[in-house]
Design a protein around this motif. Sequence first.
Motif, PDB file in Angstrom:
ATOM      1  N   SER A   4     -41.183  17.159  24.887  1.00 56.96           N
ATOM      2  CA  SER A   4     -41.548  17.837  23.639  1.00 56.96           C
ATOM      3  C   SER A   4     -40.354  17.994  22.718  1.00 56.96           C
ATOM      4  N   ALA A   5     -39.179  18.292  23.317  1.00 59.00           N
ATOM      5  CA  ALA A   5     -37.978  18.443  22.497  1.00 59.00           C
ATOM      6  C   ALA A   5     -37.546  17.111  21.896  1.00 59.00           C
ATOM      7  N   SER A   6     -37.725  16.024  22.646  1.00 62.03           N
ATOM      8  CA  SER A   6     -37.328  14.714  22.138  1.00 62.03           C
ATOM      9  C   SER A   6     -38.247  14.239  21.012  1.00 62.03           C
ATOM     10  N   MET A   7     -39.465  14.771  20.947  1.00 62.09           N
ATOM     11  CA  MET A   7     -40.390  14.385  19.884  1.00 62.09           C
ATOM     12  C   MET A   7     -40.143  15.128  18.586  1.00 62.09           C
ATOM     13  N   LEU A   8     -39.433  16.271  18.648  1.00 64.53           N
ATOM     14  CA  LEU A   8     -39.282  17.111  17.460  1.00 64.53           C
ATOM     15  C   LEU A   8     -38.641  16.391  16.282  1.00 64.53           C
ATOM     16  N   PRO A   9     -37.543  15.612  16.469  1.00 62.27           N
ATOM     17  CA  PRO A   9     -36.995  14.899  15.310  1.00 62.27           C
ATOM     18  C   PRO A   9     -37.985  13.943  14.667  1.00 62.27           C
ATOM     19  N   ALA A  10     -38.770  13.232  15.486  1.00 67.72           N
ATOM     20  CA  ALA A  10     -39.763  12.312  14.941  1.00 67.72           C
ATOM     21  C   ALA A  10     -40.852  13.068  14.192  1.00 67.72           C
ATOM     22  N   ILE A  11     -41.292  14.197  14.741  1.00 65.91           N
ATOM     23  CA  ILE A  11     -42.317  15.001  14.078  1.00 65.91           C
ATOM     24  C   ILE A  11     -41.811  15.500  12.722  1.00 65.91           C
ATOM     25  N   ALA A  86     -53.504   0.579   5.143  1.00 68.30           N
ATOM     26  CA  ALA A  86     -53.447  -0.651   4.356  1.00 68.30           C
ATOM     27  C   ALA A  86     -52.046  -1.246   4.330  1.00 68.30           C
ATOM     28  N   ASP A  87     -51.030  -0.386   4.349  1.00 68.40           N
ATOM     29  CA  ASP A  87     -49.640  -0.855   4.337  1.00 68.40           C
ATOM     30  C   ASP A  87     -49.108  -1.179   5.726  1.00 68.40           C
ATOM     31  N   LYS A  88     -49.979  -1.078   6.736  1.00 65.40           N
ATOM     32  CA  LYS A  88     -49.594  -1.345   8.127  1.00 65.40           C
ATOM     33  C   LYS A  88     -48.520  -0.372   8.621  1.00 65.40           C
ATOM     34  N   GLY A  89     -48.478   0.809   8.011  1.00 59.63           N
ATOM     35  CA  GLY A  89     -47.481   1.787   8.437  1.00 59.63           C
ATOM     36  C   GLY A  89     -47.746   2.330   9.822  1.00 59.63           C
ATOM     37  N   LEU A  90     -49.031   2.525  10.157  1.00 54.26           N
ATOM     38  CA  LEU A  90     -49.375   3.042  11.475  1.00 54.26           C
ATOM     39  C   LEU A  90     -49.001   2.035  12.563  1.00 54.26           C
ATOM     40  N   GLU A  91     -49.287   0.741  12.315  1.00 58.04           N
ATOM     41  CA  GLU A  91     -48.929  -0.275  13.296  1.00 58.04           C
ATOM     42  C   GLU A  91     -47.427  -0.337  13.512  1.00 58.04           C
ATOM     43  N   LEU A  92     -46.674  -0.169  12.413  1.00 59.08           N
ATOM     44  CA  LEU A  92     -45.218  -0.191  12.525  1.00 59.08           C
ATOM     45  C   LEU A  92     -44.710   0.974  13.354  1.00 59.08           C
ATOM     46  N   LEU A  93     -45.265   2.155  13.108  1.00 59.74           N
ATOM     47  CA  LEU A  93     -44.838   3.326  13.874  1.00 59.74           C
ATOM     48  C   LEU A  93     -45.221   3.200  15.344  1.00 59.74           C
ATOM     49  N   MET A  94     -46.411   2.648  15.604  1.00 59.87           N
ATOM     50  CA  MET A  94     -46.846   2.497  16.987  1.00 59.87           C
ATOM     51  C   MET A  94     -46.031   1.451  17.733  1.00 59.87           C
ATOM     52  N   ALA A  95     -45.382   0.538  16.982  1.00 62.97           N
ATOM     53  CA  ALA A  95     -44.527  -0.465  17.622  1.00 62.97           C
ATOM     54  C   ALA A  95     -43.194   0.131  18.075  1.00 62.97           C
ATOM     55  N   LEU A  96     -42.841   1.266  17.526  1.00 62.79           N
ATOM     56  CA  LEU A  96     -41.600   1.937  17.912  1.00 62.79           C
ATOM     57  C   LEU A  96     -41.816   2.712  19.212  1.00 62.79           C
ATOM     58  N   PRO A  97     -40.716   3.009  19.931  1.00 61.35           N
ATOM     59  CA  PRO A  97     -40.849   3.828  21.157  1.00 61.35           C
ATOM     60  C   PRO A  97     -41.126   5.292  20.800  1.00 61.35           C
ATOM     61  N   LEU A  98     -42.305   5.517  20.227  1.00 59.41           N
ATOM     62  CA  LEU A  98     -42.678   6.827  19.701  1.00 59.41           C
ATOM     63  C   LEU A  98     -44.042   7.207  20.244  1.00 59.41           C
ATOM     64  N   PRO A  99     -44.180   8.344  20.880  1.00 59.39           N
ATOM     65  CA  PRO A  99     -45.505   8.754  21.368  1.00 59.39           C
ATOM     66  C   PRO A  99     -46.488   8.937  20.211  1.00 59.39           C
ATOM     67  N   ARG A 100     -47.723   8.589  20.461  1.00 54.47           N
ATOM     68  CA  ARG A 100     -48.732   8.759  19.424  1.00 54.47           C
ATOM     69  C   ARG A 100     -48.918  10.233  19.067  1.00 54.47           C
ATOM     70  N   ALA A 101     -48.668  11.102  20.029  1.00 48.26           N
ATOM     71  CA  ALA A 101     -48.770  12.538  19.756  1.00 48.26           C
ATOM     72  C   ALA A 101     -47.759  12.964  18.705  1.00 48.26           C
ATOM     73  N   ALA A 102     -46.571  12.364  18.717  1.00 48.95           N
ATOM     74  CA  ALA A 102     -45.549  12.703  17.725  1.00 48.95           C
ATOM     75  C   ALA A 102     -46.008  12.307  16.325  1.00 48.95           C
ATOM     76  N   TYR A 103     -46.633  11.131  16.237  1.00 45.68           N
ATOM     77  CA  TYR A 103     -47.154  10.694  14.936  1.00 45.68           C
ATOM     78  C   TYR A 103     -48.220  11.658  14.427  1.00 45.68           C
ATOM     79  N   LEU A 104     -49.168  11.999  15.278  1.00 43.00           N
ATOM     80  CA  LEU A 104     -50.256  12.873  14.857  1.00 43.00           C
ATOM     81  C   LEU A 104     -49.746  14.264  14.488  1.00 43.00           C
ATOM     82  N   LEU A 105     -48.879  14.814  15.313  1.00 45.56           N
ATOM     83  CA  LEU A 105     -48.354  16.152  15.026  1.00 45.56           C
ATOM     84  C   LEU A 105     -47.483  16.139  13.770  1.00 45.56           C
ATOM     85  N   GLY A 106     -46.771  15.036  13.547  1.00 43.22           N
ATOM     86  CA  GLY A 106     -45.979  14.925  12.336  1.00 43.22           C
ATOM     87  C   GLY A 106     -46.839  14.901  11.086  1.00 43.22           C
TER      88      GLY A 106
END
Length: 261
Positions: A4-11, A86-106
């Motif tokens: 959870s702490a490692s996700m905070l910067p991404a969020i 449309a800009d494929k931003g979600l696909e780009l973020l999902m390609a990174l070593p980033l949990p999907r929970a971090a994306y949603l919470l962000g």
Amino acid sequence: MTASASMLPAIRTIARYTLLEALRNRLLWLLLAVALGAVGISGFLNELALTESRQLQAALLGAVLRLAAVFLIATFVVTSMVREAADKGLELLMALPLPRAAYLLGKLAGFAALALLPALLFGALALFFAPPAQAALWAVSLLCECWIVAAFSLLCMLTLNQVLPALAASLAFYLLARVIGTLQLLGHAGHAAAGASQRALNGGIDALALLLPHLDQFTRSDWLVYHDGSGAELLAIAAQTAIYVALLALAALFDLYRKNI
């Protein structure tokens, strides 16, 4: 370091860019235009009213500002998610070593921060009609209302993937949550003489009322008119907000994890 702490910067980063996107799209200017328009309309009706003109102005202003805030937040959430897809931003973020929970919470954190803009701006306008404590209660309640609508709009966009269905579902959810208390009162008014079909309908409305937040208890115009809001009402609103935002976030997270992106 915990997960959870490692996700905070991404969020924080995702939330920051979500808020910056809203500011670049001149959402603040749109909110200012809505505020000025609402003040102008309420002032015009104030001149037409023969009695209790100030109370009428306060009630109308509160209702218009509440609806405008909810509509703008829902629209921005849906269009922002569509633009990112449309800009494929979600696909780009999902390609990174980033949990999907971090994306949603962000995204949720960014939308929650965005909801502060109408709450603060419209709450400042409420100070012209109500004491500071009542205006603050109204503004905090508006913030909670916008948080629930933003979370539901995000869920709708992740599930439906289309602008019009997602926006229509969000607005239908909001309107139904606003009138569910009235529907219950109307349904049970003649409960003693009701037939079997009416009792079944009342049972369906009661079941729906258990699932929906009672937004008719949020951001009430009579707080600006009669100054009768209380801390107990604010606690009930905060409890409903915490429950429904958490449930909607979990549902959106489940939908996001099951997607093949």
